[in-house]
Design a protein around this motif. Structure first.
Motif, PDB file in Angstrom:
ATOM      1  N   GLU A 228       0.821  -1.210   0.000  1.00 40.89           N
ATOM      2  CA  GLU A 228       0.000   0.000   0.000  1.00 40.89           C
ATOM      3  C   GLU A 228       0.855   1.261   0.000  1.00 40.89           C
ATOM      4  N   LEU A 229       2.014   1.178   0.634  1.00 39.85           N
ATOM      5  CA  LEU A 229       2.938   2.309   0.633  1.00 39.85           C
ATOM      6  C   LEU A 229       3.486   2.545  -0.770  1.00 39.85           C
ATOM      7  N   GLY A 230       3.820   1.463  -1.443  1.00 38.31           N
ATOM      8  CA  GLY A 230       4.360   1.571  -2.796  1.00 38.31           C
ATOM      9  C   GLY A 230       5.656   2.360  -2.812  1.00 38.31           C
ATOM     10  N   ASP A 231       5.767   3.272  -3.760  1.00 39.07           N
ATOM     11  CA  ASP A 231       6.974   4.080  -3.894  1.00 39.07           C
ATOM     12  C   ASP A 231       6.817   5.469  -3.284  1.00 39.07           C
ATOM     13  N   LYS A 232       5.725   5.674  -2.546  1.00 38.16           N
ATOM     14  CA  LYS A 232       5.490   6.982  -1.926  1.00 38.16           C
ATOM     15  C   LYS A 232       6.362   7.126  -0.676  1.00 38.16           C
ATOM     16  N   PRO A 233       6.748   8.351  -0.346  1.00 36.51           N
ATOM     17  CA  PRO A 233       7.528   8.540   0.882  1.00 36.51           C
ATOM     18  C   PRO A 233       6.705   8.275   2.141  1.00 36.51           C
ATOM     19  N   TYR A 234       5.413   8.580   2.083  1.00 39.06           N
ATOM     20  CA  TYR A 234       4.493   8.358   3.208  1.00 39.06           C
ATOM     21  C   TYR A 234       3.201   7.774   2.658  1.00 39.06           C
ATOM     22  N   TYR A 235       2.395   7.207   3.530  1.00 34.08           N
ATOM     23  CA  TYR A 235       1.151   6.591   3.068  1.00 34.08           C
ATOM     24  C   TYR A 235       0.223   7.588   2.392  1.00 34.08           C
ATOM     25  N   GLY A 236       0.271   8.846   2.809  1.00 36.16           N
ATOM     26  CA  GLY A 236      -0.568   9.866   2.188  1.00 36.16           C
ATOM     27  C   GLY A 236       0.084  10.532   0.992  1.00 36.16           C
ATOM     28  N   GLY A 237       1.228  10.050   0.578  1.00 34.27           N
ATOM     29  CA  GLY A 237       1.960  10.663  -0.536  1.00 34.27           C
ATOM     30  C   GLY A 237       3.199  11.365  -0.025  1.00 34.27           C
ATOM     31  N   ASP A 238       3.291  12.666  -0.271  1.00 35.09           N
ATOM     32  CA  ASP A 238       4.459  13.434   0.151  1.00 35.09           C
ATOM     33  C   ASP A 238       4.339  13.957   1.574  1.00 35.09           C
ATOM     34  N   THR A 239       3.191  13.742   2.192  1.00 33.80           N
ATOM     35  CA  THR A 239       2.927  14.317   3.503  1.00 33.80           C
ATOM     36  C   THR A 239       2.753  13.230   4.556  1.00 33.80           C
ATOM     37  N   PHE A 240       3.437  13.386   5.669  1.00 41.48           N
ATOM     38  CA  PHE A 240       3.285  12.509   6.833  1.00 41.48           C
ATOM     39  C   PHE A 240       1.879  12.729   7.387  1.00 41.48           C
ATOM     40  N   GLY A 241       1.097  11.664   7.504  1.00 42.27           N
ATOM     41  CA  GLY A 241      -0.296  11.842   7.902  1.00 42.27           C
ATOM     42  C   GLY A 241      -0.826  10.785   8.851  1.00 42.27           C
ATOM     43  N   PHE A 242      -2.139  10.686   8.877  1.00 48.33           N
ATOM     44  CA  PHE A 242      -2.870   9.834   9.810  1.00 48.33           C
ATOM     45  C   PHE A 242      -2.408   8.370   9.772  1.00 48.33           C
ATOM     46  N   VAL A 243      -2.312   7.805   8.587  1.00 52.90           N
ATOM     47  CA  VAL A 243      -1.934   6.391   8.478  1.00 52.90           C
ATOM     48  C   VAL A 243      -0.504   6.178   8.974  1.00 52.90           C
ATOM     49  N   ASP A 244       0.372   7.116   8.669  1.00 54.41           N
ATOM     50  CA  ASP A 244       1.757   7.021   9.167  1.00 54.41           C
ATOM     51  C   ASP A 244       1.775   7.047  10.695  1.00 54.41           C
ATOM     52  N   VAL A 245       0.987   7.947  11.268  1.00 60.62           N
ATOM     53  CA  VAL A 245       0.905   8.056  12.734  1.00 60.62           C
ATOM     54  C   VAL A 245       0.365   6.755  13.333  1.00 60.62           C
ATOM     55  N   ALA A 246      -0.601   6.138  12.655  1.00 59.52           N
ATOM     56  CA  ALA A 246      -1.200   4.900  13.161  1.00 59.52           C
ATOM     57  C   ALA A 246      -0.241   3.718  13.083  1.00 59.52           C
ATOM     58  N   LEU A 247       0.621   3.710  12.086  1.00 58.30           N
ATOM     59  CA  LEU A 247       1.476   2.541  11.864  1.00 58.30           C
ATOM     60  C   LEU A 247       2.879   2.630  12.439  1.00 58.30           C
ATOM     61  N   ILE A 248       3.422   3.820  12.581  1.00 54.69           N
ATOM     62  CA  ILE A 248       4.826   3.944  12.988  1.00 54.69           C
ATOM     63  C   ILE A 248       5.129   3.345  14.367  1.00 54.69           C
ATOM     64  N   PRO A 249       4.192   3.284  15.305  1.00 48.93           N
ATOM     65  CA  PRO A 249       4.535   2.653  16.590  1.00 48.93           C
ATOM     66  C   PRO A 249       4.979   1.190  16.470  1.00 48.93           C
ATOM     67  N   TYR A 250       4.541   0.501  15.418  1.00 52.17           N
ATOM     68  CA  TYR A 250       4.966  -0.891  15.243  1.00 52.17           C
ATOM     69  C   TYR A 250       6.450  -0.998  14.958  1.00 52.17           C
TER      70      TYR A 250
END
Length: 144
Positions: A63-85
């Motif tokens: 789902e991340l693919g080649d994007k820097p963050y899950y929302g594209g170029d911006t650190f967002g909600f999904v990144d915040v939800a997943l980074i604790p792992y």
């Protein structure tokens, strides 16, 4: 009946967030596999748990693919939800005898990119300390 916000939330539970099925963002998916990896003394159960964890993280990596963050170029909600792992990667690797970077290189790169953000790096537990706590718990539970 509850309005447009409720409809949007219901749709999110079906479609997911940022293209990721909402159930994958839930600790109810990753936690059981990680727990069995850490607490089972049965080799087959540990291997199945390891395989399940890797599959989950591969879906997330896809789902991340080649994007820097899950929302594209911006650190967002999904990144915040997943980074604790990320705090558990060392524990999963050590207990499961695998290397995250070999299994999910884009996910590891994403996590390292997230860790460059001060708000993330100051918030997450050190991976080695998490591993030490898991070893202490295993000892208390009598699992070797």
């Amino acid at each position: 009946m509850l309005g447009p916000s409720a409809d949007k939330m219901c749709q999110m539970n079906i479609d997911g967030v940022g293209g990721i099925p909402i159930f994958l963002l839930s600790p109810r998916v990753i936690y059981p596999a990680g727990r069995m990896l850490g607490t089972s003394s049965d080799h087959e159960v540990k291997e199945a748990s390891k395989k399940e964890l890797i599959e989950i993280f591969k879906v997330l990596e896809g789902e991340l693919g080649d994007k820097p963050y899950y929302g594209g170029d911006t650190f967002g909600f999904v990144d915040v939800a997943l980074i604790p792992y990320y705090s558990f990667f060392h524990t999963f690797e050590t207990l499961g005898n695998f290397i995250f970077e070999a299994e999910c290189p884009k996910l590891v790169s994403w996590a390292k990119r997230c860790m460059q953000k001060t708000s993330v790096s100051k918030s997450l537990c050190d991976q080695h300390k998490v591993y030490e706590v898991v070893l202490e718990l295993k000892k208390k539970l009598g699992v070797e």
